[in-house]
Design a protein around this motif. Sequence first.
Motif, PDB file in Angstrom:
ATOM      1  N   MET A 279      43.119  -4.289  40.720  1.00 40.10           N
ATOM      2  CA  MET A 279      43.233  -5.597  40.539  1.00 40.10           C
ATOM      3  C   MET A 279      44.166  -5.928  39.245  1.00 40.10           C
ATOM      4  SD  MET A 279      39.455  -6.880  41.577  1.00 40.10           S
ATOM      5  CE  MET A 279      39.652  -8.636  41.425  1.00 40.10           C
ATOM      6  N   MET A 280      43.916  -5.227  38.240  1.00 38.06           N
ATOM      7  CA  MET A 280      44.813  -5.402  36.749  1.00 38.06           C
ATOM      8  C   MET A 280      46.099  -5.191  37.169  1.00 38.06           C
ATOM      9  SD  MET A 280      43.705  -3.722  33.104  1.00 38.06           S
ATOM     10  CE  MET A 280      44.001  -2.261  33.626  1.00 38.06           C
ATOM     11  N   LEU A 281      46.649  -4.123  37.712  1.00 40.29           N
ATOM     12  CA  LEU A 281      47.937  -3.760  37.864  1.00 40.29           C
ATOM     13  C   LEU A 281      48.633  -4.806  38.874  1.00 40.29           C
ATOM     14  CD1 LEU A 281      47.290   0.130  37.912  1.00 40.29           C
ATOM     15  CD2 LEU A 281      48.649  -1.135  36.344  1.00 40.29           C
ATOM     16  N   LEU A 282      48.037  -5.062  39.895  1.00 40.35           N
ATOM     17  CA  LEU A 282      48.414  -6.252  40.931  1.00 40.35           C
ATOM     18  C   LEU A 282      48.630  -7.320  40.106  1.00 40.35           C
ATOM     19  CD1 LEU A 282      46.468  -5.304  44.180  1.00 40.35           C
ATOM     20  CD2 LEU A 282      49.083  -4.978  43.773  1.00 40.35           C
ATOM     21  N   ARG A 283      47.809  -7.945  39.201  1.00 42.16           N
ATOM     22  CA  ARG A 283      47.965  -9.099  38.699  1.00 42.16           C
ATOM     23  C   ARG A 283      48.967  -9.235  37.514  1.00 42.16           C
ATOM     24  NH1 ARG A 283      44.543 -13.852  39.006  1.00 42.16           N
ATOM     25  NH2 ARG A 283      45.836 -15.687  38.341  1.00 42.16           N
ATOM     26  N   GLY A 284      48.977  -7.922  36.893  1.00 42.65           N
ATOM     27  CA  GLY A 284      50.052  -7.679  35.766  1.00 42.65           C
ATOM     28  C   GLY A 284      50.137  -8.744  34.433  1.00 42.65           C
ATOM     29  N   ALA A 285      48.818  -9.234  34.313  1.00 41.73           N
ATOM     30  CA  ALA A 285      48.636 -10.430  33.246  1.00 41.73           C
ATOM     31  C   ALA A 285      47.866  -9.839  32.046  1.00 41.73           C
ATOM     32  CB  ALA A 285      48.224 -11.621  33.990  1.00 41.73           C
ATOM     33  N   TYR A 286      47.256  -8.875  31.962  1.00 42.12           N
ATOM     34  CA  TYR A 286      46.218  -8.477  30.836  1.00 42.12           C
ATOM     35  C   TYR A 286      46.869  -7.572  29.839  1.00 42.12           C
ATOM     36  CZ  TYR A 286      43.759 -10.077  34.911  1.00 42.12           C
ATOM     37  OH  TYR A 286      42.859 -10.902  35.872  1.00 42.12           O
ATOM     38  N   GLN A 287      47.934  -7.507  29.576  1.00 41.46           N
ATOM     39  CA  GLN A 287      48.583  -7.165  28.605  1.00 41.46           C
ATOM     40  C   GLN A 287      49.302  -7.757  27.545  1.00 41.46           C
ATOM     41  OE1 GLN A 287      50.420  -3.283  29.319  1.00 41.46           O
ATOM     42  NE2 GLN A 287      48.897  -2.808  30.894  1.00 41.46           N
ATOM     43  N   ALA A 288      48.992  -9.310  27.861  1.00 44.12           N
ATOM     44  CA  ALA A 288      49.758 -10.116  27.094  1.00 44.12           C
ATOM     45  C   ALA A 288      49.143 -10.380  25.506  1.00 44.12           C
ATOM     46  CB  ALA A 288      50.039 -11.408  27.892  1.00 44.12           C
ATOM     47  N   THR A 289      47.817 -10.043  25.394  1.00 41.12           N
ATOM     48  CA  THR A 289      47.374 -10.471  24.087  1.00 41.12           C
ATOM     49  C   THR A 289      48.020 -10.385  23.069  1.00 41.12           C
ATOM     50  OG1 THR A 289      45.144 -10.023  25.177  1.00 41.12           O
ATOM     51  CG2 THR A 289      45.204 -10.210  22.883  1.00 41.12           C
ATOM     52  N   PRO A 290      48.755  -9.458  22.517  1.00 44.40           N
ATOM     53  CA  PRO A 290      49.499  -9.442  21.342  1.00 44.40           C
ATOM     54  C   PRO A 290      50.724 -10.644  21.282  1.00 44.40           C
ATOM     55  CG  PRO A 290      49.568  -7.142  22.286  1.00 44.40           C
ATOM     56  CD  PRO A 290      48.944  -8.058  23.303  1.00 44.40           C
TER      57      PRO A 290
ATOM     58  N   ASN B 219      53.793 -14.472  38.407  1.00 46.85           N
ATOM     59  CA  ASN B 219      54.209 -13.803  39.691  1.00 46.85           C
ATOM     60  C   ASN B 219      53.091 -12.883  40.215  1.00 46.85           C
ATOM     61  OD1 ASN B 219      56.547 -15.388  40.406  1.00 46.85           O
ATOM     62  ND2 ASN B 219      57.532 -14.168  38.838  1.00 46.85           N
ATOM     63  N   GLY B 220      52.198 -12.838  39.517  1.00 46.65           N
ATOM     64  CA  GLY B 220      50.971 -11.800  39.873  1.00 46.65           C
ATOM     65  C   GLY B 220      50.543 -11.809  41.149  1.00 46.65           C
ATOM     66  N   ARG B 221      49.947 -10.602  41.738  1.00 48.85           N
ATOM     67  CA  ARG B 221      49.472 -10.507  42.895  1.00 48.85           C
ATOM     68  C   ARG B 221      47.964 -10.511  43.115  1.00 48.85           C
ATOM     69  NH1 ARG B 221      52.862  -5.460  44.950  1.00 48.85           N
ATOM     70  NH2 ARG B 221      52.423  -5.000  42.548  1.00 48.85           N
ATOM     71  N   GLU B 222      47.571 -11.216  44.159  1.00 46.84           N
ATOM     72  CA  GLU B 222      46.072 -11.161  44.295  1.00 46.84           C
ATOM     73  C   GLU B 222      45.734  -9.856  45.234  1.00 46.84           C
ATOM     74  OE1 GLU B 222      45.538 -14.809  46.543  1.00 46.84           O
ATOM     75  OE2 GLU B 222      45.709 -15.995  44.956  1.00 46.84           O
ATOM     76  N   VAL B 223      44.539  -9.356  44.927  1.00 44.01           N
ATOM     77  CA  VAL B 223      43.955  -8.242  45.780  1.00 44.01           C
ATOM     78  C   VAL B 223      43.718  -8.699  47.033  1.00 44.01           C
ATOM     79  CG1 VAL B 223      41.742  -8.417  44.924  1.00 44.01           C
ATOM     80  CG2 VAL B 223      42.920  -6.314  45.514  1.00 44.01           C
ATOM     81  N   GLY B 224      43.205  -9.842  47.319  1.00 37.74           N
ATOM     82  CA  GLY B 224      42.749 -10.325  48.708  1.00 37.74           C
ATOM     83  C   GLY B 224      43.908 -10.365  49.633  1.00 37.74           C
ATOM     84  N   GLY B 225      43.652  -9.668  50.799  1.00 35.05           N
ATOM     85  CA  GLY B 225      44.711  -9.451  51.589  1.00 35.05           C
ATOM     86  C   GLY B 225      45.360  -8.306  51.600  1.00 35.05           C
ATOM     87  N   LYS B 226      45.334  -7.483  50.590  1.00 43.47           N
ATOM     88  CA  LYS B 226      46.118  -6.281  50.489  1.00 43.47           C
ATOM     89  C   LYS B 226      45.388  -5.026  51.133  1.00 43.47           C
ATOM     90  CE  LYS B 226      49.251  -8.054  47.792  1.00 43.47           C
ATOM     91  NZ  LYS B 226      48.651  -9.568  47.775  1.00 43.47           N
ATOM     92  N   THR B 227      46.259  -4.141  51.456  1.00 44.79           N
ATOM     93  CA  THR B 227      45.613  -2.876  52.004  1.00 44.79           C
ATOM     94  C   THR B 227      45.484  -1.915  51.034  1.00 44.79           C
ATOM     95  OG1 THR B 227      46.759  -3.586  54.267  1.00 44.79           O
ATOM     96  CG2 THR B 227      46.067  -1.230  53.904  1.00 44.79           C
ATOM     97  N   LEU B 228      44.118  -1.375  51.064  1.00 40.94           N
ATOM     98  CA  LEU B 228      43.842  -0.217  50.209  1.00 40.94           C
ATOM     99  C   LEU B 228      43.625   1.179  51.064  1.00 40.94           C
ATOM    100  CD1 LEU B 228      42.814   1.226  47.685  1.00 40.94           C
ATOM    101  CD2 LEU B 228      40.538   0.782  48.473  1.00 40.94           C
ATOM    102  N   GLY B 229      44.634   1.996  50.677  1.00 39.18           N
ATOM    103  CA  GLY B 229      44.666   3.282  51.260  1.00 39.18           C
ATOM    104  C   GLY B 229      43.947   4.480  50.733  1.00 39.18           C
ATOM    105  N   LEU B 230      43.088   4.910  51.195  1.00 41.69           N
ATOM    106  CA  LEU B 230      42.176   6.080  50.733  1.00 41.69           C
ATOM    107  C   LEU B 230      42.500   7.576  50.968  1.00 41.69           C
ATOM    108  CD1 LEU B 230      38.799   4.009  50.908  1.00 41.69           C
ATOM    109  CD2 LEU B 230      40.198   4.457  48.766  1.00 41.69           C
ATOM    110  N   ILE B 231      42.737   8.196  50.168  1.00 38.60           N
ATOM    111  CA  ILE B 231      42.960   9.469  50.749  1.00 38.60           C
ATOM    112  C   ILE B 231      41.891  10.602  50.122  1.00 38.60           C
ATOM    113  CG2 ILE B 231      44.665  11.457  50.340  1.00 38.60           C
ATOM    114  CD1 ILE B 231      46.839   9.362  50.046  1.00 38.60           C
ATOM    115  N   GLY B 232      41.112  10.819  51.111  1.00 37.24           N
ATOM    116  CA  GLY B 232      39.698  11.575  50.893  1.00 37.24           C
ATOM    117  C   GLY B 232      38.960  10.254  51.221  1.00 37.24           C
TER     118      GLY B 232
END
Length: 308
Positions: free
Chosen positions: A111-122, A136-149
């Motif tokens: 979620m953090m990487l898709l949204r891309g907004a959480y390193q702006a504090t400084p 332009n961050g992306r929502e996790v809802g509607g995305k596809t998670l691929g699990l290997i294992g």
Amino acid sequence: MARIVITEFMDERAVDALRAKHDVLYDPKLVDAPARLHAEAAAADAIVVRNRTQVRGELLAALARCRVVGRLGVGLDNIDVPACEARGMKVIPATGANALSVAEYVIATAMMLLRGAYQATPEVVAGAWPRAALSNGREVGGKTLGLIGFGSIGQLTAKLAQGVGMSVIAYDAVMDSAHPAFAQAGVACVGLDDLVAQADVISLHVPLVDSTRNLFDARRIAAMKPGAVLVNSARGGVVDEAALAAALKSGHLGGAALDVFDAEPMPAGGVFMACPNLVLTPHIAGVSAESNERVSSLIAQRVLEELR
């Protein structure tokens, strides 16, 4: 009364439970003192380790009277299991006890990487206002998670992902589409190449063996969707670190989170210097206050049972 040697950190209440029944040496820094570790091992009836203690070679030879190896975690690549069993030693992992901690790590970092907004504090603290750049961050809802294992951790990760609106596909080298776990979880079983091509987020849940070493090499990373995110909370060596760094720097991948590395601790500098959209953590995906208590309690109970 048996002698139990604990070489890495363990929940104190679980240590106390062992002390109530047996003679216990608990030293979380013993793993970093190999000469003393080998000397203490000679008198151990049981040894309790995490992932850094290598139960093989000299240490295994020193465990002359050991009957049980408790593993505070689930991976067994630091333990020569066949050699232990050949010597009559029972190897006990904490199967399932840290699954929730790992699953939450995967979903949170995705979620953090898709949204891309959480390193702006400084920047914000400094008076900047990068609103346009971070819109332009992306929502996790509607995305596809691929699990290997698709073992216990993969299955719990799938459940959490579905709870935030993701669809889930999975590949497991030892489970075919008829395995009931897929239907029970509402997860589509697909081939590895199909998963890599379709997933917006890929999470790895495999051991490090010959067939998985560099499973995600430059070719497989290039086959991922542009902007996709890769999360490795399994084992270092499954991902080619140089290839991953190149894919992040080129912009092909949208982000990556690594909790495990080829060398741990990771040497200073190296291929990940100046990589964008990267989260690095020191092998703690499965370690939280709650999971440490569960893992430690489970191993203490099982070790006590084996020492009766």
